[in-house]
Motif scaffolding. Structure first.
Motif, mmCIF file in Angstrom:
data_model
loop_
_atom_site.group_PDB
_atom_site.id
_atom_site.type_symbol
_atom_site.label_atom_id
_atom_site.label_comp_id
_atom_site.label_asym_id
_atom_site.label_seq_id
_atom_site.Cartn_x
_atom_site.Cartn_y
_atom_site.Cartn_z
ATOM 1 N N LYS A 203 0.918 -1.236 0.091
ATOM 2 C CA LYS A 203 0.001 -0.068 -0.165
ATOM 3 C C LYS A 203 0.923 1.238 -0.058
ATOM 4 C CE LYS A 203 -3.770 2.440 2.486
ATOM 5 N NZ LYS A 203 -3.196 3.619 2.906
ATOM 6 N N GLU A 204 2.018 1.162 0.735
ATOM 7 C CA GLU A 204 2.889 2.544 0.762
ATOM 8 C C GLU A 204 3.365 2.811 -0.491
ATOM 9 O OE1 GLU A 204 4.980 -0.555 3.405
ATOM 10 O OE2 GLU A 204 3.154 -0.522 2.683
ATOM 11 N N VAL A 205 3.696 2.082 -1.498
ATOM 12 C CA VAL A 205 4.221 1.945 -2.922
ATOM 13 C C VAL A 205 3.068 2.886 -3.467
ATOM 14 C CG1 VAL A 205 4.994 1.226 -4.735
ATOM 15 C CG2 VAL A 205 5.797 0.212 -2.703
ATOM 16 N N LEU A 206 1.618 2.445 -3.513
ATOM 17 C CA LEU A 206 0.743 2.865 -4.127
ATOM 18 C C LEU A 206 0.268 4.322 -3.419
ATOM 19 C CD1 LEU A 206 -1.635 -0.117 -4.354
ATOM 20 C CD2 LEU A 206 -0.380 1.054 -6.263
ATOM 21 N N ASP A 207 0.511 4.492 -2.248
ATOM 22 C CA ASP A 207 0.201 5.670 -1.687
ATOM 23 C C ASP A 207 1.127 7.172 -2.046
ATOM 24 O OD1 ASP A 207 -1.801 5.004 -0.168
ATOM 25 O OD2 ASP A 207 -0.596 4.765 1.647
ATOM 26 N N GLN A 208 2.449 6.492 -2.421
ATOM 27 C CA GLN A 208 3.582 7.308 -2.961
ATOM 28 C C GLN A 208 3.316 7.770 -4.349
ATOM 29 O OE1 GLN A 208 7.475 5.970 -2.208
ATOM 30 N NE2 GLN A 208 6.898 5.618 0.012
ATOM 31 N N MET A 209 2.782 6.532 -5.082
ATOM 32 C CA MET A 209 2.718 6.790 -6.471
ATOM 33 C C MET A 209 1.231 7.734 -6.748
ATOM 34 S SD MET A 209 3.245 5.565 -9.928
ATOM 35 C CE MET A 209 3.876 4.010 -9.470
ATOM 36 N N ALA A 210 0.139 7.464 -5.867
ATOM 37 C CA ALA A 210 -0.761 8.388 -6.082
ATOM 38 C C ALA A 210 -0.725 9.996 -5.896
ATOM 39 C CB ALA A 210 -1.823 8.107 -4.835
ATOM 40 N N HIS A 211 0.332 10.271 -4.578
ATOM 41 C CA HIS A 211 0.654 11.670 -4.354
ATOM 42 C C HIS A 211 1.368 12.122 -5.580
ATOM 43 C CE1 HIS A 211 2.073 14.869 -2.203
ATOM 44 N NE2 HIS A 211 3.266 14.627 -2.515
ATOM 45 N N ARG A 212 2.164 11.463 -6.219
ATOM 46 C CA ARG A 212 3.016 11.978 -7.309
ATOM 47 C C ARG A 212 2.375 12.422 -8.437
ATOM 48 N NH1 ARG A 212 8.378 10.609 -7.429
ATOM 49 N NH2 ARG A 212 8.542 12.193 -9.409
ATOM 50 N N LEU A 213 1.460 11.442 -8.926
ATOM 51 C CA LEU A 213 0.627 11.604 -9.868
ATOM 52 C C LEU A 213 -0.643 12.590 -9.878
ATOM 53 C CD1 LEU A 213 0.219 8.028 -11.463
ATOM 54 C CD2 LEU A 213 2.216 9.598 -11.763
ATOM 55 N N THR A 214 -1.140 12.521 -8.784
ATOM 56 C CA THR A 214 -2.192 13.521 -8.432
ATOM 57 C C THR A 214 -1.778 14.911 -8.437
ATOM 58 O OG1 THR A 214 -3.440 11.765 -7.176
ATOM 59 C CG2 THR A 214 -4.157 14.279 -6.573
ATOM 60 N N GLU A 215 -0.658 15.113 -7.894
ATOM 61 C CA GLU A 215 0.031 16.622 -7.915
ATOM 62 C C GLU A 215 0.583 17.081 -8.988
ATOM 63 O OE1 GLU A 215 3.497 18.017 -4.505
ATOM 64 O OE2 GLU A 215 4.118 16.749 -6.290
ATOM 65 N N GLU A 216 0.912 15.982 -9.989
ATOM 66 C CA GLU A 216 1.389 16.597 -11.182
ATOM 67 C C GLU A 216 0.089 16.837 -12.169
ATOM 68 O OE1 GLU A 216 3.965 17.452 -14.539
ATOM 69 O OE2 GLU A 216 4.342 17.046 -12.410
#
Length: 444
Positions: A203-216
């Protein structure tokens, strides 16, 4: 194959014939170097040292395969003295193959193997896994090329689409999708409504991915949704992907499909079947229940495009000797890539060699049955499997291949090249194929 061999004394680069190049013209049954070395090992030329180590590895593997453990032990003792995880290319490669062969012997005594590993950490360190994958991304152009070709195929397939859904079957690197978001933003017709579904065990990998992509996406004002799926690929429930009517679907699989081949051993064993020795090697394309089932499920989703990246190697042979010979060529080339770019004492290089390639080597050589997950196969076999599942090949465009070759040139190494094979891309070091990228669409 020509591989850069670095002189041990000063660590500077000088190109010489690879021991594998010389070795390929020699008999595989002559372990003469074992009994009568003509000069001390350190006085030999790099290619001679490499040949010596190759002969030792082959001799040791033959003894392991035949159950001659006393002779195997003698060969392992020599290999342990002569190989080194911080030496030249072949010394480093030999160190990990030596460890793998020793591990295979230990596994023949399950009690001893379990006792020796009783205090080892059973759970994986997620941040360490992500860090090593990132190092692989940084040190090699392979994933960069894969991501570029994948994104290009998706962009071309999605031309004019207003609702796009991308499924990433192993979401470990946000750089790929950050680039895709930016590319969609640059479309003349404007960006689509974009949804990205990412599958990962942690889950922590997906959380980081979500943050980076949503921000962009917010920065570029692109309508965007992120759908995280916490699951291994083998346990994935297709309904979790939440594919909706009306959206154009793309699927990206990077170094994932070969894992399904491991499950087939268990299925065959439960059914009282066995594929081994000559019976396995005589089949042009052994059936894979799990791969077929998964590809059929993907076909059922009707993707406009599916892009597959896999190791372009034949590491799924039924015998130890088959796998050792094939993997020895591949990993010597991969270690040689690093030798040409990264200092031998670099700790990040040692991490990639040990935790990424070393673990793959150990799995290929030491493991059997469903435990042997690194079942890499050639592009030709993957193409047959994907074709049989109802997909037709989509040739990678001239522009995509041009961009990929420019990326390699920009990376600054002449040793890498991209070959076109039946509309697919094969990433090579010198003339050794390493990874393939192929694009597919559903045949109706």
């Amino acid at each position: 194959m020509v591989v850069a061999m670095l002189q041990e004394d000063n660590g500077t680069s000088s190109v010489a014939s690879s021991p594998l190049q010389v070795f390929s013209t020699m008999s595989l049954t002559r372990p003469a170097l074992l009994s009568s070395p003509s000069s001390p090992f350190k006085d030999l030329k790099p290619e001679e040292r490499g040949l010596y180590l190759i002969h030792l590895l082959l001799t040791c593997a033959n003894h392991v395969a035949s159950g001659s453990l006393q002779n195997a032990n003698a060969a392992l003792e020599q290999l342990s003295l002569l190989s080194s995880p911080d030496g030249d290319t072949m010394q480093r490669v030999a160190a990990y193959f030596t460890e793998a062969l020793a591990n295979r012997i230990l596994k023949s005594w399950p009690g001893l193997h379990k006792a020796l590993n009783a205090t080892q950490r059973k759970t994986s360190n997620v941040s360490e896994e992500v860090h090593v994958r990132r190092l692989f991304f940084d040190m090699f152009p392979i994933l960069k090329v894969s991501y570029l070709l994948t994104n290009r195929a998706i962009l071309e397939a999605m031309e004019g689409e207003k609702m796009v859904h991308v499924i990433d079957l192993d979401a470990s690197e946000p750089a790929q999708w950050l680039a895709l978001i930016q590319d969609f933003n640059s479309r003349p017709e404007g960006p689509p409504h974009l949804r990205i579904t990412c599958v990962h065990r942690h889950k922590e990998v997906l959380d980081q991915m979500a943050h980076r992509l949503t921000e962009e996406a917010e920065k570029l004002d692109i309508p965007f949704q992120f759908n995280p799926v916490v699951s291994s690929l083998e346990s994935l429930n297709i309904d979790q992907l939440r594919v909706k009517t009306g959206e154009a679907l793309a699927v990206s699989s990077v170094l994932q499909l070969h894992n399904f081949l491991a499950s087939d051993d268990d299925i065959l064993r439960k059914n009282g079947c066995s594929l081994s020795g000559d019976s396995a090697s005589s089949l042009p394309l052994p059936s894979s229940v799990r791969v077929d089932r998964f590809l059929n499920a993907m076909w059922g989703l009707s993707p406009k495009i599916m892009v597959v990246t896999e190791q372009d190697s034949d590491h799924n042979g039924s015998t130890l000797m088959e796998r050792l010979l094939e993997s020895l060529y591949t990993y010597a080339a991969l270690f040689d890539c690093l030798e040409a770019k990264v200092p031998r004492t670099c700790q990040d290089r040692i991490k990639v060699e040990k935790m990424f390639f070393g673990e793959e080597i150990k799995n290929i050589i030491a493991c059997e049955g469903s435990e042997r997950r690194e079942r890499h196969e050639k592009l030709e076999k993957w193409s047959q499997r994907i074709d049989l599942a109802g997909f037709g090949n989509v040739p990678l465009s001239y522009f995509a291949m041009l961009q990929a070759r420019r990326l390699l040139q920009g990376y600054g190494f002449d040793g890498y090249m991209i070959k076109e094979e039946s509309g697919c891309a094969v990433i090579c070091w010198q003339d050794r194929p390493l990874y393939s990228v192929s694009a597919w669409r559903c045949r109706k």
